[in-house]
Design a protein around this motif. Structure first.
Motif, PDB file in Angstrom:
ATOM      1  N   LEU A  14       0.832  -1.202   0.000  1.00  0.00           N
ATOM      2  CA  LEU A  14       0.000   0.000   0.000  1.00  0.00           C
ATOM      3  C   LEU A  14       0.869   1.257   0.000  1.00  0.00           C
ATOM      4  O   LEU A  14       0.560   2.241  -0.689  1.00  0.00           O
ATOM      5  CB  LEU A  14      -0.927  -0.016   1.217  1.00  0.00           C
ATOM      6  N   ALA A  15       1.969   1.227   0.757  1.00  0.00           N
ATOM      7  CA  ALA A  15       2.877   2.369   0.769  1.00  0.00           C
ATOM      8  C   ALA A  15       3.485   2.602  -0.609  1.00  0.00           C
ATOM      9  O   ALA A  15       3.655   3.746  -1.050  1.00  0.00           O
ATOM     10  CB  ALA A  15       3.983   2.144   1.803  1.00  0.00           C
ATOM     11  N   ALA A  16       3.815   1.513  -1.311  1.00  0.00           N
ATOM     12  CA  ALA A  16       4.364   1.639  -2.667  1.00  0.00           C
ATOM     13  C   ALA A  16       3.331   2.255  -3.607  1.00  0.00           C
ATOM     14  O   ALA A  16       3.665   3.112  -4.437  1.00  0.00           O
ATOM     15  CB  ALA A  16       4.804   0.275  -3.184  1.00  0.00           C
ATOM     16  N   LEU A  17       2.078   1.834  -3.487  1.00  0.00           N
ATOM     17  CA  LEU A  17       1.028   2.404  -4.339  1.00  0.00           C
ATOM     18  C   LEU A  17       0.805   3.880  -4.047  1.00  0.00           C
ATOM     19  O   LEU A  17       0.518   4.664  -4.951  1.00  0.00           O
ATOM     20  CB  LEU A  17      -0.288   1.642  -4.126  1.00  0.00           C
ATOM     21  N   THR A  18       0.924   4.262  -2.783  1.00  0.00           N
ATOM     22  CA  THR A  18       0.689   5.649  -2.391  1.00  0.00           C
ATOM     23  C   THR A  18       1.657   6.600  -3.080  1.00  0.00           C
ATOM     24  O   THR A  18       1.286   7.716  -3.471  1.00  0.00           O
ATOM     25  CB  THR A  18       0.806   5.789  -0.860  1.00  0.00           C
ATOM     26  N   GLU A  19       2.909   6.167  -3.255  1.00  0.00           N
ATOM     27  CA  GLU A  19       3.911   7.047  -3.859  1.00  0.00           C
ATOM     28  C   GLU A  19       4.089   6.807  -5.355  1.00  0.00           C
ATOM     29  O   GLU A  19       4.855   7.505  -6.015  1.00  0.00           O
ATOM     30  CB  GLU A  19       5.258   6.855  -3.161  1.00  0.00           C
TER      31      GLU A  19
END
Length: 452
Positions: free
Chosen positions: A77-82
């Motif tokens: 999810l953190a990867a998708l956020t950025e």
């Protein structure tokens, strides 16, 4: 900072293989076992006139909360956020699965464009038919690709870069590369997270949580640091062939490529035999080093604790006795910012050059106080002159009448004199003792070159 392309998918669909293909290297660990990739790992990519970062993530499983799976979802999810765009990797040989449907449903709720890469389509003739099955996921056109052979990846990247913003990347030559190494569970990932200020790496009391080398950029003022968290390094006899073996090899590669190595020590356990071996490897590789004693908040202290601990630490890690030391707590952030100051200092000394006149002034004073040894046969060592021949690490050539006349004790004495007079804190210092025959040969070679 470069735009980010996030790689998403369930376990064992070939995400890391595709990452290696898109990034043009073999940095991501590929192994036929679920759960090899856990943290999000960044690799530089390039297509046409565009640069970007490819982010590999762990295999997504939504109906299981055991061990690392919740952390893997958090990292994805953190990867998708950025990310500017996501590539959803599926297995063309297996066809759409319930897990793929679940991930597709989750991706539709995110605010990032998604491309479907149907991996394992090695046959161009069958690739289109295999990919067509994945229209049912409702995420647009599926692209048949082969992470192993590269089939179809160009067409996929043509679509991907259309979603990337134009950027001017930072000059990588100005980066200071910092490798964070140590035994398992000494707090390397916690230290990386403390630098970055976010949950960049999975932190768990389970040994071997970090398997691949995880890198992240940190900027302070105009200076950029690339911090690389590495897998915990255990004794060789305890490591089986597989993900841990590959992760440790990545750690050793990170040491070789680093400007500075942070050797992280567990303050509770103290310096162990494995820490000694790591210190020796850092010195052999000629890397600058900072000793980071983590979990200092867990040690009971009085007015003498730090001095006693310091003596014991240097007694065991004599390979890097020249390294600066800092006592920190990654958990509370205590003295973590000071590490960057020590990194700057170590890099400056590692790259430093000293003039020949200064080198010979130090030699003259050192030999005046303590003359070279004399053998029983009356032969005495003589140092004619010295000059620095390279940096990274600083290397000084000493031209003498016979290197065999200088024992280890006198060689250590000369090195101490250089350090006391010139500094070189935080970096190894190499002395090359060259005999008269070598010197004459070099002069003859130079004379021949001049005549030609």
């Amino acid at each position: 900072m470069l735009p980010v392309v996030a790689i998403i998918g369930r376990p064992n669909v070939g995400k890391s293989t595709l990452v290696n293909r898109l990034a043009g290297g073999r940095d991501a660990i590929v192994h036929d076992q679920p759960g090899v990739t856990r943290d999000r790992t960044y690799r530089p990519g390039f297509w046409q006139d565009r640069e970007f970062q490819v982010v590999d993530t762990g295999g997504l499983v939504f109906d299981d909360d055991t061990e690392f799976l919740p952390y893997i979802r958090e990292q994805a999810l953190a990867a998708l956020t950025e990310a500017s765009v996501a590539i959803f990797v599926v297995d063309g040989q297996a066809g759409p699965t319930d897990a793929d449907q679940e991930i597709a449903s989750w991706l539709r709720q995110q605010s990032v464009p998604v491309m479907i890469a149907v991996n394992k389509c090695e046959s161009p003739e069958l690739g289109g038919a295999l990919a067509a099955q994945f229209w049912e996921l409702g995420l647009g056109e599926p692209y048949p690709v082969s992470g192993i052979h590269g089939n179809g990846t160009g067409d996929l990247l043509d679509v991907v870069i259309a979603h990337l913003p134009e950027t001017t990347p930072a000059d990588a030559r100005d980066e200071i590369r910092v490798a964070i190494v140590g035994r398992p569970n000494v707090g390397k990932s916690s230290l990386l997270n403390a630098f970055v200020g976010e949950s960049r790496a999975i932190v768990s009391p389970i040994s071997g949580t970090t398997r691949d080398a995880i890198d992240m950029q940190v900027r302070r003022g105009e200076q950029i640091y690339r911090l690389v968290d590495t897998a915990g390094i255990r004794k060789k006899k305890s490591v089986d062939y597989g993900p841990e073996f590959f992760g440790i090899n990545r750690a050793f590669k990170a040491i070789r490529r680093a400007d500075v190595v942070l050797l992280v020590i567990d303050a509770v356990d103290g310096a162990t035999e494995q820490d000694q071996k790591l210190a020796g490897r850092i010195a052999d590789e000629g890397r600058a080093c900072v000793l980071v004693v983590n979990k200092w908040d867990a040690v009971e202290k009085d007015s003498h604790t730090v001095y006693t601990y310091d003596r014991q630490l240097l007694g065991r890690l004599y390979f890097v006795e020249w390294a600066e030391r800092v006592y920190v707590s990654a958990l509370t952030g205590q003295r973590v910012p000071k590490i960057l100051d020590l990194i700057d200092q170590a890099v400056m000394q590692h790259r430093r050059r000293v003039s020949t006149s200064v080198v010979n002034e130090v030699l003259a004073e050192a030999t005046g106080w303590h003359t070279p040894p004399t053998t029983r046969q009356g032969r005495q060592g003589r140092i004619y002159y010295g000059t620095q021949v390279s940096s990274r690490p600083p290397t000084i050539a000493l031209f003498v009448n016979d290197p065999k006349l200088f024992g280890d004790n006198y060689r250590r004495y000369i090195e101490r004199q250089f350090r006391q007079n010139l500094g070189f804190e935080g970096t190894p210092l190499r002395l090359l003792w060259r005999g008269k025959k070598v010197r004459d040969m070099e002069r003859a070679s130079a004379n021949r070159a001049t005549k030609v």
